[in-house]
Design a protein around this motif. Structure first.
Motif, PDB file in Angstrom:
ATOM      1  N   MET A 144       0.829  -1.208   0.000  1.00 21.98           N
ATOM      2  CA  MET A 144       0.000   0.000   0.000  1.00 21.98           C
ATOM      3  C   MET A 144       0.868   1.265   0.000  1.00 21.98           C
ATOM      4  O   MET A 144       0.569   2.241  -0.696  1.00 21.98           O
ATOM      5  CB  MET A 144      -0.937   0.002   1.218  1.00 21.98           C
ATOM      6  N   ALA A 145       1.944   1.255   0.775  1.00 22.21           N
ATOM      7  CA  ALA A 145       2.842   2.410   0.832  1.00 22.21           C
ATOM      8  C   ALA A 145       3.505   2.645  -0.520  1.00 22.21           C
ATOM      9  O   ALA A 145       3.639   3.790  -0.970  1.00 22.21           O
ATOM     10  CB  ALA A 145       3.889   2.202   1.918  1.00 22.21           C
ATOM     11  N   ALA A 146       3.904   1.577  -1.186  1.00 21.64           N
ATOM     12  CA  ALA A 146       4.538   1.713  -2.498  1.00 21.64           C
ATOM     13  C   ALA A 146       3.552   2.278  -3.514  1.00 21.64           C
ATOM     14  O   ALA A 146       3.901   3.154  -4.317  1.00 21.64           O
ATOM     15  CB  ALA A 146       5.068   0.353  -2.962  1.00 21.64           C
ATOM     16  N   THR A 147       2.309   1.819  -3.477  1.00 20.06           N
ATOM     17  CA  THR A 147       1.286   2.322  -4.396  1.00 20.06           C
ATOM     18  C   THR A 147       1.036   3.809  -4.159  1.00 20.06           C
ATOM     19  O   THR A 147       0.972   4.601  -5.104  1.00 20.06           O
ATOM     20  CB  THR A 147      -0.032   1.534  -4.207  1.00 20.06           C
ATOM     21  N   GLU A 148       0.922   4.199  -2.898  1.00 25.01           N
ATOM     22  CA  GLU A 148       0.684   5.607  -2.562  1.00 25.01           C
ATOM     23  C   GLU A 148       1.862   6.470  -2.994  1.00 25.01           C
ATOM     24  O   GLU A 148       1.687   7.563  -3.535  1.00 25.01           O
ATOM     25  CB  GLU A 148       0.439   5.750  -1.052  1.00 25.01           C
ATOM     26  N   LEU A 149       3.068   5.984  -2.771  1.00 22.24           N
ATOM     27  CA  LEU A 149       4.263   6.732  -3.160  1.00 22.24           C
ATOM     28  C   LEU A 149       4.319   6.914  -4.676  1.00 22.24           C
ATOM     29  O   LEU A 149       4.621   8.003  -5.165  1.00 22.24           O
ATOM     30  CB  LEU A 149       5.511   6.011  -2.654  1.00 22.24           C
ATOM     31  N   GLU A 150       3.982   5.888  -5.422  1.00 21.51           N
ATOM     32  CA  GLU A 150       3.967   6.001  -6.881  1.00 21.51           C
ATOM     33  C   GLU A 150       2.932   7.020  -7.342  1.00 21.51           C
ATOM     34  O   GLU A 150       3.187   7.816  -8.241  1.00 21.51           O
ATOM     35  CB  GLU A 150       3.679   4.639  -7.511  1.00 21.51           C
ATOM     36  N   GLU A 151       1.754   7.030  -6.704  1.00 21.73           N
ATOM     37  CA  GLU A 151       0.726   8.004  -7.062  1.00 21.73           C
ATOM     38  C   GLU A 151       1.190   9.426  -6.769  1.00 21.73           C
ATOM     39  O   GLU A 151       1.007  10.329  -7.584  1.00 21.73           O
ATOM     40  CB  GLU A 151      -0.567   7.708  -6.298  1.00 21.73           C
ATOM     41  N   GLN A 152       1.813   9.634  -5.619  1.00 21.27           N
ATOM     42  CA  GLN A 152       2.291  10.963  -5.250  1.00 21.27           C
ATOM     43  C   GLN A 152       3.378  11.435  -6.212  1.00 21.27           C
ATOM     44  O   GLN A 152       3.407  12.600  -6.603  1.00 21.27           O
ATOM     45  CB  GLN A 152       2.822  10.974  -3.809  1.00 21.27           C
ATOM     46  N   LEU A 153       4.249  10.540  -6.584  1.00 16.94           N
ATOM     47  CA  LEU A 153       5.319  10.910  -7.514  1.00 16.94           C
ATOM     48  C   LEU A 153       4.764  11.228  -8.894  1.00 16.94           C
ATOM     49  O   LEU A 153       5.219  12.154  -9.557  1.00 16.94           O
ATOM     50  CB  LEU A 153       6.360   9.797  -7.601  1.00 16.94           C
ATOM     51  N   SER A 154       3.759  10.493  -9.346  1.00 14.48           N
ATOM     52  CA  SER A 154       3.188  10.757 -10.661  1.00 14.48           C
ATOM     53  C   SER A 154       2.445  12.090 -10.667  1.00 14.48           C
ATOM     54  O   SER A 154       2.491  12.828 -11.641  1.00 14.48           O
ATOM     55  CB  SER A 154       2.269   9.623 -11.098  1.00 14.48           C
TER      56      SER A 154
END
Length: 120
Positions: free
Chosen positions: A35-45
Motif C-alpha cells: 500500500m505504501a509503495a502504491t501511494e508513493l507512486e501516485e504521489q510521484l506521478s
C-alpha cells in the motif's frame, strides 16, 4: 512406557499464539508495504505532472467583498457595518441598536435613520 515431559496448557497456548502472530504479521507487513509503495507512486506521478511550480490550492475561493449599502438588525446579523455605526452616532453593537431602533430595523447608506422604537 516412558513418560512425556509435563507441559502446561499455558505454554501450549502461548506457543500457538506466537506462531499465529508470526504468520499473520508477515502478511500484514507485506500488505502495508504494498500500500505504501502504491501511494508513493501516485504521489510521484502527481508531482511530475504538475511540474516544478508551486502546488495549487484546492481551497474554495471567497467572492470579492462588496461594500454594504443595506443592513438589517435581525437575528442573522453578525457584525455592525461602519456606516451604521456612523449613522447611529457610535452605537457599535447589535444589542444597542436593537434596543434603540427595534428588531429588524433597516439601515441604508445615504438614507435617513429609521424611527426609534417606542420602547426607547
Amino acid at each position: 512406557m516412558p513418560r512425556l515431559p509435563a507441559t502446561s496448557i499455558d505454554a501450549v497456548v502461548q506457543q500457538s499464539v506466537q506462531e499465529v502472530i508470526a504468520r499473520v504479521s508477515r502478511s500484514i507487513a507485506a500488505t502495508i508495504a504494498e500500500m505504501a509503495a502504491t501511494e508513493l507512486e501516485e504521489q510521484l506521478s502527481v508531482a511530475t505532472k504538475r511540474g516544478r511550480g508551486p502546488a495549487r490550492s484546492t481551497a474554495v475561493r471567497q467572492p470579492r467583498r462588496e461594500e454594504l449599502t443595506k443592513w438589517v438588525a435581525d437575528h442573522r446579523a453578525r457584525r455592525v457595518p461602519t456606516f451604521v455605526i456612523e449613522l447611529t452616532g457610535g452605537l457599535d453593537t447589535k444589542k444597542k441598536i436593537v434596543a434603540r431602533y427595534g428588531a429588524n430595523a433597516t439601515f441604508e447608506k445615504g438614507r435617513p435613520l429609521p424611527k426609534p422604537a417606542k420602547a426607547a
